[in-house]
Design an enzyme around this catalytic site. Structure first.
Site, PDB file in Angstrom:
ATOM      1  N   VAL A   1      10.313   6.745 -11.177  1.00 36.92           N
ATOM      2  CA  VAL A   1      10.754   6.551 -12.556  1.00 36.92           C
ATOM      3  C   VAL A   1      10.437   7.791 -13.380  1.00 36.92           C
ATOM      4  O   VAL A   1       9.335   8.339 -13.303  1.00 36.92           O
ATOM      5  CB  VAL A   1      10.060   5.311 -13.168  1.00 36.92           C
ATOM      6  CG1 VAL A   1      10.450   5.151 -14.634  1.00 36.92           C
ATOM      7  CG2 VAL A   1      10.412   4.058 -12.384  1.00 36.92           C
TER       8      VAL A   1
ATOM      9  N   SER B   1       7.582   3.199  -2.986  1.00 35.18           N
ATOM     10  CA  SER B   1       8.226   3.424  -1.696  1.00 35.18           C
ATOM     11  C   SER B   1       9.740   3.489  -1.793  1.00 35.18           C
ATOM     12  O   SER B   1      10.384   4.221  -1.048  1.00 35.18           O
ATOM     13  CB  SER B   1       7.831   2.307  -0.729  1.00 35.18           C
ATOM     14  OG  SER B   1       8.155   1.046  -1.268  1.00 35.18           O
TER      15      SER B   1
ATOM     16  N   ASP C   1       8.453 -11.226  -8.859  1.00 36.95           N
ATOM     17  CA  ASP C   1       7.581 -10.107  -8.475  1.00 36.95           C
ATOM     18  C   ASP C   1       6.621  -9.802  -9.621  1.00 36.95           C
ATOM     19  O   ASP C   1       6.433  -8.647 -10.004  1.00 36.95           O
ATOM     20  CB  ASP C   1       8.433  -8.884  -8.130  1.00 36.95           C
ATOM     21  CG  ASP C   1       7.665  -7.851  -7.315  1.00 36.95           C
ATOM     22  OD1 ASP C   1       6.643  -8.217  -6.707  1.00 36.95           O
ATOM     23  OD2 ASP C   1       8.084  -6.682  -7.279  1.00 36.95           O
TER      24      ASP C   1
END
Length: 533
Positions: free
Chosen positions: A140, A136, A289
């Site tokens: 990459v 979102s 994360d």
């Protein structure tokens, strides 16, 4: 901007109607009766409706997916707030996938060239226009630098900021409305939840911050057999572009490939736990994360497996005080010393100082004692923290963003560890680490280091002591501690005595380079009383 906001509002309304989220909203017990009555008169509620064979959690998840990337990410963050959400909704939101179609490579190239101030061919010997991954916030691309290194190039999506500002504005409106109409909603602090999300998403838009986080984490684990973090190529990093070493590893969820290369799953699971506790207690800097998409396993030495971590956009850290209280809380909990757990929450300032220890202890025992009916190896560390936070929230515990990140990360690590090795005994792995860390806190070497740091603070403490005494001498001064001295009344009164001793030391000895022995005694006593935990 206003036109965009109106369009988003209409879009939100359509999605709410499609998935009948109004039914979920009107079922909320926190909703006042008059708002429930008003909601029942909404025009679309009188129209024929198609039957939805979906749970409430699934309807909410699908609605967030339809609303787009920003709401998806908000749902993902909300899924970690299990102290606020029912389990069925939190579990469903955890399935949200942050995957969106890639934006055109021409736009990616244009943005990279704008950020680097050079043509793509001047920087890269090869640049693959087909993205490796798309999410979102960014996508990459693989590339090779002119100097020969294989790299990945992460680039922020163009025109994303206006959409984010609009969506967050609406989230704030909804949160403030909830706080205004419901006292129960106010207890859940929805505005703070949205603020936390805003900070997270804004931080993710700054790739220089992510690069700095990755560099710090790499330095912390330099030469470690536990974790490898790819190198950042700072010459080519900008706020919207990040260039890092390309790594080749096996996704941690690809159990079949890991099994084929004879990976030691027990060692892999235990090393995940060790990495977590090393980050939290040794470094006070942890990757927050660590979901499976950000973790890989090196193909080298499968008998001694090494993790590879990417995407350091979200990190957490703890103060020395939080580290100490957290370790003591966990050890006390697993010894079933609920009195100590309650007292530690009060001493740390996590719950109000006026909280009755007996009541808090009883609430913790009621919630947590059933957990210990299971074998110790089956007890979830993450669930332990979650239950403690849920109980503490009933006693007006303020939101501690760093602890929320910690609990989310621990749940991820624990779930991953038990997926790799179901017999993982997390407590057996963590207990020696925590007890060793607690011993090291009081080792002569650490005490000397602490003393050196305290001596450096003496001028500041002396001034703070003067300020506090002056404040308390005012005719209408409130009998409250300064904000720096959070904790129980017993703690801050002790620190007040320390303040008096410090001022006395300053008056007696500082003018003569501490030649008078009473100044030494008062200085040592004052520093101890103010800085003790």
């Amino acid at each position: 901007m206003k036109l965009l906001a109106v369009r988003r509002l209409l879009r939100i309304q359509r999605v709410v109607i499609r998935y009948r989220l109004d039914d979920l909203i009107l079922e909320l017990p926190m909703l006042p009766w008059w708002l429930r009555l008003l909601g029942a008169t909404l025009p679309w509620r009188w129209l024929p409706r198609r039957k939805l064979e979906l749970t409430r959690g699934a309807r909410l998840r699908l609605a967030l997916q339809d609303l787009g990337p920003i709401f998806i990410k908000f749902g993902q963050i909300l899924s970690t707030r299990r102290d606020l959400l029912p389990d069925d909704i939190a579990n469903e939101l955890a399935w949200l996938q942050d995957k969106v179609p890639p934006f055109p490579p021409e736009l990616a190239v244009k943005r990279i060239e704008e950020q680097l101030g050079a043509k793509i061919e001047q920087v890269f010997a090869r640049f693959e226009r087909e993205p490796l991954a798309s999410a979102s916030v960014a996508q990459v691309h693989a590339a090779r630098l002119k100097s020969g290194e294989e790299v990945v190039v992460k680039v922020i999506r163009p025109n994303l900021e206006p959409v984010i500002r609009s969506d967050i504005a609406w989230l704030f409106i909804l949160a403030r409305l909830a706080e205004r109409v419901s006292s129960e909603a106010r207890r859940l602090h929805p505005v703070e939840v949205v603020s936390d999300y805003e900070k997270t998403i804004v931080d993710e838009l700054d790739l220089l911050r992510e690069a700095a986080n990755a560099s710090q984490l790499r330095r912390n684990f330099e030469g470690s057999p536990l974790l490898y973090v790819p190198q950042v190529y700072w010459d080519w990093c900008r706020p919207k572009v990040l260039v890092m070493e390309r790594i080749y590893g096996i996704p941690v969820t690809d159990l079949e490939t890991l099994r084929d290369q004879r990976t030691d799953f027990k060692a892999l699971a235990e090393r995940g736990v060790e990495i977590f506790f090393t980050q939290v207690f040794r470094d006070s800097f942890f990757h927050a994360d660590m979901h499976p998409g950000n973790i890989f396993v090196s193909t080298r030495a499968p008998w001694s497996p090494q993790y590879i971590a990417v995407d350091c956009g979200i990190v957490g850290s703890l103060t020395d005080e939080d580290q100490d209280y957290l370790a003591r809380n966990l050890i006390a909990f697993f010894k079933r010393d609920y009195r100590k757990v309650a007292q530690l929450h009060i001493d740390s300032g996590w719950v109000p100082a006026e909280t009755k220890v007996n009541d808090f202890e009883a609430a913790i025992r009621t919630v947590c004692e059933p957990i210990f009916e299971k074998p110790l190896k089956d007890i979830s560390f993450g669930q332990v923290l979650l239950r403690l936070f849920q109980t503490a929230r009933r006693f007006n515990m303020e939101i501690q963003p760093q602890l929320v990140l910690l609990q989310k990360t621990l749940l991820n690590i624990e779930g991953l560890g038990r997926q790799l090795y179901p017999e993982l005994d997390l407590w057996a792995t963590a207990q020696p680490f925590l007890e060793r860390w607690m011993r090291e806190r009081v080792s002569p070497k650490q005490l000397l280091r602490n003393f050196q740091q305290q001596v450096e603070q003496v001028p500041h403490l002396s001034q703070m002591a003067r300020d506090t005494l002056e404040r308390l001498s005012q005719p209408h001064a409130h009998n409250t501690p300064p904000p720096e001295w959070k904790g129980s009344r017993h703690d801050w009164l002790g620190r007040l005595v320390g303040a008096v001793l410090l001022v006395g030391a300053a008056e007696v000895g500082l003018g003569q380079q501490l030649e008078a022995w009473p100044a030494w005694v008062m200085l040592a006593g004052g520093v101890f009383l103010i800085l003790r935990r």
